[in-house]
Design an enzyme around this catalytic site. Structure first.
Site, PDB file in Angstrom:
ATOM      1  N   HIS A  38      28.933  55.284  -0.584  1.00  0.00           N
ATOM      2  CA  HIS A  38      29.104  53.895  -1.015  1.00  0.00           C
ATOM      3  C   HIS A  38      28.144  52.992  -0.251  1.00  0.00           C
ATOM      4  CE1 HIS A  38      31.539  49.982  -0.967  1.00  0.00           C
ATOM      5  NE2 HIS A  38      30.945  50.054  -2.128  1.00  0.00           N
TER       6      HIS A  38
ATOM      7  N   CYS B 210      35.736  52.161   5.908  1.00  0.00           N
ATOM      8  CA  CYS B 210      35.076  50.889   5.570  1.00  0.00           C
ATOM      9  C   CYS B 210      35.627  50.287   4.275  1.00  0.00           C
ATOM     10  CB  CYS B 210      33.566  51.097   5.448  1.00  0.00           C
ATOM     11  SG  CYS B 210      32.780  51.554   7.008  1.00  0.00           S
ATOM     12  N   HIS B 211      35.691  51.103   3.205  1.00  0.00           N
ATOM     13  CA  HIS B 211      36.134  50.566   1.916  1.00  0.00           C
ATOM     14  C   HIS B 211      37.135  51.464   1.201  1.00  0.00           C
ATOM     15  CE1 HIS B 211      32.195  48.612   2.696  1.00  0.00           C
ATOM     16  NE2 HIS B 211      32.919  47.550   2.406  1.00  0.00           N
ATOM     17  N   GLY B 212      37.648  52.492   1.893  1.00  0.00           N
ATOM     18  CA  GLY B 212      38.735  53.286   1.351  1.00  0.00           C
ATOM     19  C   GLY B 212      38.360  54.437   0.443  1.00  0.00           C
TER      20      GLY B 212
END
Length: 188
Positions: free
Chosen positions: A128, A152-154
């Site tokens: 990502h 960081c963003h799952g």
């Protein structure tokens, strides 16, 4: 009028001066060629990669101490690399997932070497935004699919390091590697 001997002497003198001129021309061109090579060699040589980059081009890793179910993190080309010794349960879980459920469909066999399906080697960089996922260290969050979890963003990866949930578009990348023996792998 010139005698035959005088004409012959003039001819020899003309031939001799021609040879001297040819020699001077050849010597000058040769000197210029050597000078051009002397100037070009450092310019070409400075484009070669430095020694520290060449040293990182490939690494050898001893995997003999990695027990089934464990993983290690190493570094290659200044990026983290995850080496996981999958358990038979993790292998069967990865093989049981239908490819139609995967965002980036790949089988475990496509991500490992034949005969070494238990060794999963991936770059430890989330696809990502480049964070380093958790799941290698003891007690780290491995996410809902038992593989890796990017804090960081799952993004969540399964036991074959395939993306299953979150914003990451692709599976964790598998670098070029080969087994030198049963206990040593060369990455790069």
């Amino acid at each position: 009028m010139a005698t035959l001997e005088e004409k012959y002497a003039e001819q020899i003198e003309a031939d001799h001066s021609l040879r001297r001129r040819d020699f001077i021309n050849i010597a000058a061109v040769s000197f210029a060629g050597v000078g051009a090579v002397a100037v070009a060699l450092p310019l070409v040589n400075q484009m070669n990669p430095p020694a520290d980059v060449l040293a990182l081009a490939s690494i050898e890793v001893d995997i003999s101490k990695i027990a089934p179910g464990q993983a290690i993190k190493t570094s290659w080309r200044k990026q983290p690399v995850f080496i996981r010794n999958l358990t038979p349960k993790e292998i069967s879980e990865a093989n049981a997932v239908p490819l139609s459920e995967l965002r980036d469909p790949q089988t475990l066999a496509e991500r490992t070497k034949p005969g070494k399906e238990n060794w999963l080697i991936t770059l430890g960089v989330c696809t990502h935004l480049g964070c380093v996922p958790l799941g290698v260290g003891e007690g780290e969050n491995r996410g809902p699919f038992g593989g890796y979890f990017c804090p960081c963003h799952g993004s969540a990866y399964d036991t074959a390091a395939r993306i299953r949930q979150g914003p990451a578009p692709l599976n964790l990348m598998v670098p070029d590697y080969e087994f030198n023996s049963d206990t040593v792998v060369t990455i790069g």
